[in-house]
Write a protein that holds these residues in place. Sequence first.
Motif, PDB file in Angstrom:
ATOM      1  N   THR A   1       0.866  -1.175   0.000  1.00  0.00           N
ATOM      2  CA  THR A   1       0.000   0.000   0.000  1.00  0.00           C
ATOM      3  C   THR A   1       0.897   1.217   0.000  1.00  0.00           C
ATOM      4  OG1 THR A   1      -1.798   1.108   1.122  1.00  0.00           O
ATOM      5  CG2 THR A   1      -0.166   0.080   2.528  1.00  0.00           C
TER       6      THR A   1
ATOM      7  N   LEU B   1     -13.089  15.968  -6.421  1.00  0.00           N
ATOM      8  CA  LEU B   1     -13.825  14.856  -5.818  1.00  0.00           C
ATOM      9  C   LEU B   1     -13.362  14.666  -4.376  1.00  0.00           C
ATOM     10  CD1 LEU B   1     -13.337  12.336  -8.766  1.00  0.00           C
ATOM     11  CD2 LEU B   1     -15.021  14.167  -8.560  1.00  0.00           C
TER      12      LEU B   1
ATOM     13  N   GLU C   1     -14.596  14.247   1.885  1.00  0.00           N
ATOM     14  CA  GLU C   1     -13.911  14.706   3.092  1.00  0.00           C
ATOM     15  C   GLU C   1     -13.488  16.172   3.006  1.00  0.00           C
ATOM     16  OE1 GLU C   1     -12.616  13.160   0.576  1.00  0.00           O
ATOM     17  OE2 GLU C   1     -10.430  13.103   0.531  1.00  0.00           O
TER      18      GLU C   1
ATOM     19  N   ARG D   1      -9.325  20.634   4.435  1.00  0.00           N
ATOM     20  CA  ARG D   1      -9.646  21.685   3.458  1.00  0.00           C
ATOM     21  C   ARG D   1      -9.284  21.224   2.054  1.00  0.00           C
ATOM     22  NH1 ARG D   1     -10.182  27.131   4.758  1.00  0.00           N
ATOM     23  NH2 ARG D   1     -10.216  27.408   2.492  1.00  0.00           N
TER      24      ARG D   1
ATOM     25  N   ALA E   1      -7.497  21.672  -1.000  1.00  0.00           N
ATOM     26  CA  ALA E   1      -6.343  22.472  -1.429  1.00  0.00           C
ATOM     27  C   ALA E   1      -6.280  22.572  -2.946  1.00  0.00           C
ATOM     28  CB  ALA E   1      -5.058  21.842  -0.896  1.00  0.00           C
TER      29      ALA E   1
ATOM     30  N   GLY F   1      -9.689  10.269  -6.447  1.00  0.00           N
ATOM     31  CA  GLY F   1     -10.446   9.147  -6.992  1.00  0.00           C
ATOM     32  C   GLY F   1      -9.756   8.357  -8.084  1.00  0.00           C
TER      33      GLY F   1
ATOM     34  N   PRO G   1      -4.161  12.706  -9.214  1.00  0.00           N
ATOM     35  CA  PRO G   1      -4.312  12.053  -7.916  1.00  0.00           C
ATOM     36  C   PRO G   1      -4.728  13.080  -6.863  1.00  0.00           C
ATOM     37  CG  PRO G   1      -2.166  11.562  -8.917  1.00  0.00           C
ATOM     38  CD  PRO G   1      -2.781  12.653  -9.722  1.00  0.00           C
TER      39      PRO G   1
END
Length: 616
Positions: free
Chosen positions: A55, A382, A385, A398, A400, A446, A494
């Motif tokens: 990961t 997207l 959060e 926030r 960014a 996403g 990303p």
Amino acid sequence: MTEGEFDAALDALAPANGGAGGPVSRPGDRMHTHPRVHTDADTYVHTDTYAHTGTHGHTPQDTVAGMSATCAAHHASGSGEPSGTGPGGPSGTGPGGPSGTGTGPGGPSGTGPGPGVPSSPGDRSGPAPGSGDPARPKAPTTSGPRPPRPIPPGPRAHSTPWRTAREIAGRAVSGPPVPTASLLADALGRTLAEPLTALSDLPSFDTSAMDGWAVSGPGPWYIDRPGGDRTTAEAKQPTDAIKEPADKTADTTDTTDKTAHDTAHDTAHPGILAGHAPTEPLPDGHAIRIATGARVPPGATAVLRSEHGEVRDLADGRTRLYAPRPVSPGQDIRPRGQECRRGDQLLPAGTLVTPAVLGLAAAAGYDELTAYPRPRVEVLVLGDELLQHGLPQEGRIRDALGPMIAPWLRALGADAAPARHLADDADTLYAAIATSTAEVLITTGGTASGPVDHVHPTLRRLGAEVLVDGVAVRPGHPMLLARLGPRRHLVGLPGNPLAAVSGLLTLAEPLLRTLAARRPAAARRTPLFGSVHGHPHDTRLVPVAHRDDARYGLTAEPLRFHGPAMLRGIAAADALAVVPPGGADRGTEVELLELPWSAGGLTDWSSSDGWSSSDG
Ligand SMILES: Nc1nc2c(c(=O)[nH]1)N[C@H]1C(S)=C(S)[C@@H](COP(=O)(O)OP(=O)(O)OC[C@H]3O[C@@H](n4cnc5c(N)ncnc54)[C@H](O)[C@@H]3O)O[C@H]1N2
Ligand code: MOO
């Protein structure tokens, strides 16, 4: 361990490891330089973490690029994120098989998806370390047999070499759209589709370059007034006196010296001003006050600057203008056509319309320019959060990217509408992409394979052709480029903010450059101020600031806080250094991707033309 303790530990390590990185302690936000470490596995902490956990293991990378795994592990544990123990399972269990199976970046064309653009000859993101690329530093020697390196999951298997990805993006469209005419102000940031040809001589009349007097022939001179009334500028001077032919040999014994200043600033008789109609010819031996930019009267042979002329009242009651220094013919006159003649080419097609070009075009008589339109770009942010106001709280952060990406795109020549925020919902994303009229859609977040990472499935649902699906670059490797239809593309950035910047410069910039018919920035190579560790396979983009160095001159200093989730480094940077796989030592010349605002480029980022996705 605190940041300071961590830095101190790195400093302490430097001499022990040979201190290849130069000075280890500098003020400010600069990244410490670090010794090259001894094992390949240690060379790039980020990837190692990847390999062992299956990961993402960002934390060490978030802190300092070039550092030993030991330090990184210390730092990671000190920062509260475990190192090498991520959810992907125990060391070495990541899917993807051992290294050396041909999935590494940089192979011949065909390792990347899409059109199969071959690697450029200089593409150093290609071969695996130790494969003999002479331009890349040799991989450090290891003390024992090296265990096979597992390949991380996901995008790695498809990664397109960084340079190849840029080439694919630059060729994703065949060229810019049909040019259009626009008012000058609207042409800023666009590219000229036609040469800029002078519509007029410049200057279009003989022009005074200075405030002073237009003079005819050698001095001294009688002083005229404009408007055909040939009188002296001085009230005391009899009108008939100046109607006499000039008497160059007359007694010039002074009674009073008026300074040039007194006369030049006599507002009652300002002389010929800029913008005035043509005046009568100036006879030999006469002078007339003239302002900078005014038409020089026919017959004038020079302009005498106000500070170089002396107006004297003579004993005979006359007033004359004297020049204590010699006056050369043509002095301080800008002759008509000095800069260009009507029909001269001032700038070629393909020139970026900068503020200076707008000024030149206006001077040369243009009200409109024919230029390529700015590509219309829509930014879809997207992430459920994300907060758009206030402090990060309760696990939410926030956004960014909304505030950053649209203006950055404008600086790259795009007409970017303000970012739209979408919920993490597949149908919402599908509808937004399907109905957008933008030529280029930019999504943020996403792109990976998490439960709410909807970009890949949505592209499949749309039947999009994925041209680039993952790039061998750090940060930002999950970035993608897809063709939605003829001249409609999507760049998936990303979600990690610096990874998004990497995607912006890797994929969006070349695509927009072609669409906007902008020329590529001249390649610039600069020595590194300090060593930077490399990823074993991938190119790294590292924020750097220009810095003078006693040995190398202007260098690129790697900045700290360059982790994928961080913007602190890039916000202080002048450029991104392109660090080849394997890293680069202090003094090594690396390619720089200049940032629009530091490259002397055009930063036309303030606003869009106000289009929205509902526009046709
Ligand atoms: N199993 C794997 N997981 C991940 C991989 C992988 O290869 N395998 N790659 C990692 C890398 S590298 C990156 S980069 C990210 C890319 O993730 P996504 O593009 O899917 O982005 P998200 O998951 O939505 O967000 C990632 C991260 O960024 C934050 N974020 C997102 N948008 C914003 C924004 N507008 N402003 C500020 N921060 C933002 C988000 O909260 C996450 O923390 O995937 C890794 N995972
Ligand atoms: O870590 Mo990712 O490299 O942010 O793209």
